[in-house]
Design a protein around this motif. Structure first.
Motif, PDB file in Angstrom:
ATOM      1  N   SER B 181       0.852  -1.186   0.000  1.00  0.00           N
ATOM      2  CA  SER B 181       0.000   0.000   0.000  1.00  0.00           C
ATOM      3  C   SER B 181       0.889   1.238   0.000  1.00  0.00           C
ATOM      4  O   SER B 181       1.788   1.349   0.831  1.00  0.00           O
ATOM      5  CB  SER B 181      -0.891  -0.016   1.253  1.00  0.00           C
ATOM      6  OG  SER B 181      -1.446   1.257   1.463  1.00  0.00           O
ATOM      7  N   LEU B 184      -0.010   3.281   3.483  1.00  0.00           N
ATOM      8  CA  LEU B 184       0.070   2.579   4.757  1.00  0.00           C
ATOM      9  C   LEU B 184       1.235   1.593   4.834  1.00  0.00           C
ATOM     10  O   LEU B 184       1.594   1.144   5.918  1.00  0.00           O
ATOM     11  CB  LEU B 184      -1.252   1.836   5.022  1.00  0.00           C
ATOM     12  CG  LEU B 184      -2.472   2.762   5.054  1.00  0.00           C
ATOM     13  CD1 LEU B 184      -3.755   1.961   4.994  1.00  0.00           C
ATOM     14  CD2 LEU B 184      -2.445   3.624   6.305  1.00  0.00           C
ATOM     15  N   GLU B 186       1.387  -1.520   3.982  1.00  0.00           N
ATOM     16  CA  GLU B 186       1.016  -2.916   4.236  1.00  0.00           C
ATOM     17  C   GLU B 186       1.225  -3.740   2.978  1.00  0.00           C
ATOM     18  O   GLU B 186       0.948  -3.282   1.872  1.00  0.00           O
ATOM     19  CB  GLU B 186      -0.471  -3.007   4.609  1.00  0.00           C
ATOM     20  CG  GLU B 186      -0.842  -2.336   5.915  1.00  0.00           C
ATOM     21  CD  GLU B 186      -0.763  -3.311   7.070  1.00  0.00           C
ATOM     22  OE1 GLU B 186      -0.965  -2.870   8.206  1.00  0.00           O
ATOM     23  OE2 GLU B 186      -0.493  -4.497   6.848  1.00  0.00           O
ATOM     24  N   ALA B 187       1.652  -5.009   3.175  1.00  0.00           N
ATOM     25  CA  ALA B 187       1.791  -5.922   2.044  1.00  0.00           C
ATOM     26  C   ALA B 187       0.396  -6.327   1.561  1.00  0.00           C
ATOM     27  O   ALA B 187      -0.509  -6.535   2.380  1.00  0.00           O
ATOM     28  CB  ALA B 187       2.562  -7.170   2.475  1.00  0.00           C
ATOM     29  N   ARG B 188       0.247  -6.424   0.235  1.00  0.00           N
ATOM     30  CA  ARG B 188      -1.061  -6.789  -0.319  1.00  0.00           C
ATOM     31  C   ARG B 188      -0.906  -7.807  -1.434  1.00  0.00           C
ATOM     32  O   ARG B 188      -0.016  -7.681  -2.277  1.00  0.00           O
ATOM     33  CB  ARG B 188      -1.779  -5.559  -0.904  1.00  0.00           C
ATOM     34  CG  ARG B 188      -2.259  -4.578   0.115  1.00  0.00           C
ATOM     35  CD  ARG B 188      -3.128  -3.500  -0.463  1.00  0.00           C
ATOM     36  NE  ARG B 188      -2.459  -2.719  -1.506  1.00  0.00           N
ATOM     37  CZ  ARG B 188      -2.815  -1.475  -1.817  1.00  0.00           C
ATOM     38  NH1 ARG B 188      -3.800  -0.885  -1.175  1.00  0.00           N
ATOM     39  NH2 ARG B 188      -2.198  -0.832  -2.784  1.00  0.00           N
TER      40      ARG B 188
END
Lengths: 149, 499
Positions: B181, B184, B186-188
């Motif tokens: 992301s 943020l 974060e891994a996605r």
């Protein structure tokens, strides 16, 4: 069921799968935008389904065309093998082999006469030679070397 | 006047060599049926990564300009357009070749391309700085809607089906979310170790444009080209005088090309066909069109080259490309760390204006080389499909690997390419997917940051749906979707009436 229905159905299925993959994650905030996109895809896919059910004919290049599996399965096989051997054998050797194999398989006729094979090998060598000079020598681009070259 | 101040940069030995190589290479590549300008630029982007930004962009710009003109060679000589933008050229160009006037047609092609191209670059020089200054007033909500406009317009105009084009564009936006992301961290969607870095833009460009074309070439490997006509002797000076006398065709072509170029997503094919249609309607002898009328060649070629410069205006200022090939050029800008907007004309002014000036000089080189190498292009056009397919496959893999020395990029490129081939069989187009991948991070970052501000002030709806610029951009999105749906419904109704 026509091809348009299948296309729309496939698009809707893809959109739903993508929504589920984004909606079932723990880090909800990070998946906000992908969820929104999946919802947009679902709406558009529903529109495609409605258009297909109303039998709106497709014109021009959006009309679905057939896939020539019998012509293309060798190409798919060559591509898969190419990806598989590239890192082990080395980029230049594997590319040389792929160039030669594709040219032989898809030439005007599958002709294994020595004269034609020699010409194909020569063309493959010349092409890879030019690539090597431009990219390895002038631009110094790194390529996977593998066991050979 | 920045474009004058930086013009000498184009004349350095390195830049001049790259400009000439790009022009000649583009003319020859453009003449090969099946090798579109978009694919040629996409294949060469990774190699420009190893060059300085200015020569890298000069090479890509020269390719963009000259492949469009080079495509007319095969359209005229063998009635197979080298690029979609040359379809209209062949309507009168090939009949001229059949009448033994092939060289005359090629003369009109390059002279009118030069005139249209120069005027297009002048429009680019005049309007780009103005729009770049306007872009400073764009906040998070405005930039979000600009990104959506880009995907919307290319999805509706560059595809034949509105819904499929929009779906493909949103798929592209979704693909851009793979990785991390942007706000943020974060891994996605790390379904595989090969996706942890996300989808590299250049790998996606190459996969989505080159691999489907390779598979199509192999499907038609046995097809032979049409009859090729010989080049007669014809006075260049006579052709120049004739072209300059055809004021109506030149004016309609150039103006149409410039206007269509500024419209995001439209491209050379729309410009050329629109110009051809308008010139025929305005001609006192419309019955001559399609039978070898020079006006047909002149209006089409002046339009598709006049489109090139203006298509870069929304690209350089707002990240919204004016054509599918310009969308690929955006990838070329990004890998050199050049982000569209005011910074291009302040911090990176030298690179930007050198690139723009090279496009101007490139028009002259395209005219000179185009007139003299048309004859050699005949041999290039005869390269069999199976050789071209094998060569493009190797170049695609090579180019993709060279971006980050990553085998994962090659795998992703191939998977995307094969998927796009099947998608193409069901009527989906790669251009909206590519633009979605490129504009996705811009759309998401501005959406999330705008949402944070909106939640602490008036709320989402007032923040994103009010304000003059927001309303104008949203209206453009709605108009492009509405107009395309209306055109499709009208065409569908006409087909039913005819049936």
């Amino acid at each position: 069921m026509s091809r348009s229905h299948l296309t729309a159905g496939g698009a809707l299925l893809l959109a739903v799968v993508l929504y589920i993959s984004a909606a079932t994650q723990e880090a909800e905030a990070a998946y906000q935008f992908p969820r929104l996109l999946a919802i947009c895809m679902i709406i558009i896919a529903l529109g495609m389904l409605i258009a297909a059910w109303r039998r709106m004919p497709e014109g021009g290049h959006t009309a679905a065309t057939n896939i020539s599996w019998d012509k293309l399965w060798p190409a798919f096989a060559v591509l898969v093998i190419y990806l598989g051997i590239m890192e082990f054998v080395g980029f230049y050797i594997s590319s040389l082999v792929v160039f030669f194999v594709l040219s032989t398989l898809y030439g005007p006729r599958l002709d294994l006469a020595p004269a034609r094979l020699t010409r194909l090998v020569g063309t493959a060598l010349a092409f890879m030679g030019v690539l090597y000079v431009i990219f390895a020598v002038f631009l110094r681009v790194q390529t996977p070397r593998g066991l050979l070259f | 006047m920045d474009f004058i101040q930086y013009f000498p940069q184009v004349l350095t030995p390195e830049n001049l060599f790259v400009l000439i190589a790009g022009t000649v290479g583009g003319l020859l590549l453009g003449a090969v049926p099946g090798l579109s300008p978009t694919m040629a630029v996409a294949l060469l982007i990774p190699f420009t990564f190893h060059m300085e930004p200015a020569p890298g962009l000069i090479l890509l710009g020269a390719l963009y300009t000259s492949t469009v003109a080079g495509g007319a060679i095969s359209a005229i000589l063998i009635n197979i357009p080298g690029a979609p933008a040359n379809v209209a050229t062949g309507l009168d160009g090939h009949p001229m070749a059949r009448q033994g006037r092939a060289k005359e047609a090629l003369h009109y092609c390059f002279i009118s391309s030069f005139i249209g191209g120069v005027i297009g670059i002048v429009v680019l020089i005049l309007f780009t700085p103005l729009l770049a200054e306007l872009a400073l007033r764009f906040g998070f909500s405005e930039m979000f809607w600009i990104a959506i406009l880009g995907v919307t317009v290319i999805g509706t105009l560059a595809s034949g089906s509105v819904l499929k084009g929009l779906f493909a564009g949103v798929v592209g936006l979704w693909l851009s979310t793979i990785g991390y992301s942007p706000v943020l961290g974060e891994a996605r969607f790390h379904f595989s170790e090969h996706l942890t870095g996300g989808i590299n833009i250049v790998a996606a460009l190459i996969g989505l444009f080159a691999i489907p074309q390779v598979l199509s070439m192999l499907e038609n490997a046995g097809a032979t080209g049409g009859q090729m006509y010989a080049l007669e002797k014809h006075s260049l000076w006579a052709s120049i005088k004739t072209t300059l006398k055809r004021v109506r065709a030149l004016t309609v072509g150039t103006v149409t090309g410039a206007i269509v170029g500024i419209v995001p997503g439209a491209g050379g094919q729309i410009a050329a066909l629109l110009a051809y249609d308008q010139t025929r309607k305005l001609s006192p002898h419309p019955e001559r069109f399609g039978k070898g009328d020079p006006d047909g060649v002149i209006c089409a070629e002046s339009a598709n080259n006049a489109m090139v410069g203006p298509s870069l205006i929304p690209l350089l200022t707002l990240s919204v490309p004016g054509s599918p090939t310009a969308a690929v050029l955006l990838g070329g800008l990004l890998i050199h760390g050049l982000f569209p907007g005011q910074d291009l004309f302040t911090i990176h002014a030298k690179v930007t204006w050198t690139f723009i000036d090279s496009l101007l000089l490139g028009q002259l080189l395209m005219l000179i080389f185009g007139l003299y190498i048309s004859g050699f292009a005949r041999f290039v056009m005869r390269v069999p499909n199976y050789f071209m397919a094998a060569a493009i496959t190797v170049l695609a893999v090579f180019g993709t690997y060279s971006i980050q020395n990553s085998y994962s990029d090659v795998l992703v490129m191939m998977v995307l390419g094969i998927s796009m081939y099947f998608g193409g069989k069901f009527g989906f187009s790669p251009a909206p997917v590519v633009l979605g991948i490129i504009l996705g991070p811009i759309a998401e970052t501005n959406y999330l940051q705008g949402k944070l501000i909106a939640e602490s002030s008036d709320g989402l709806v007032p923040y994103f749906f009010t304000g003059t610029i927001n309303l104008i951009v949203i209206s453009l999105c709605v108009i492009s979707i509405g107009y395309s749906i209306y055109s499709e419904l009208k065409a569908s109704w006409r087909r039913r009436q005819a049936a």
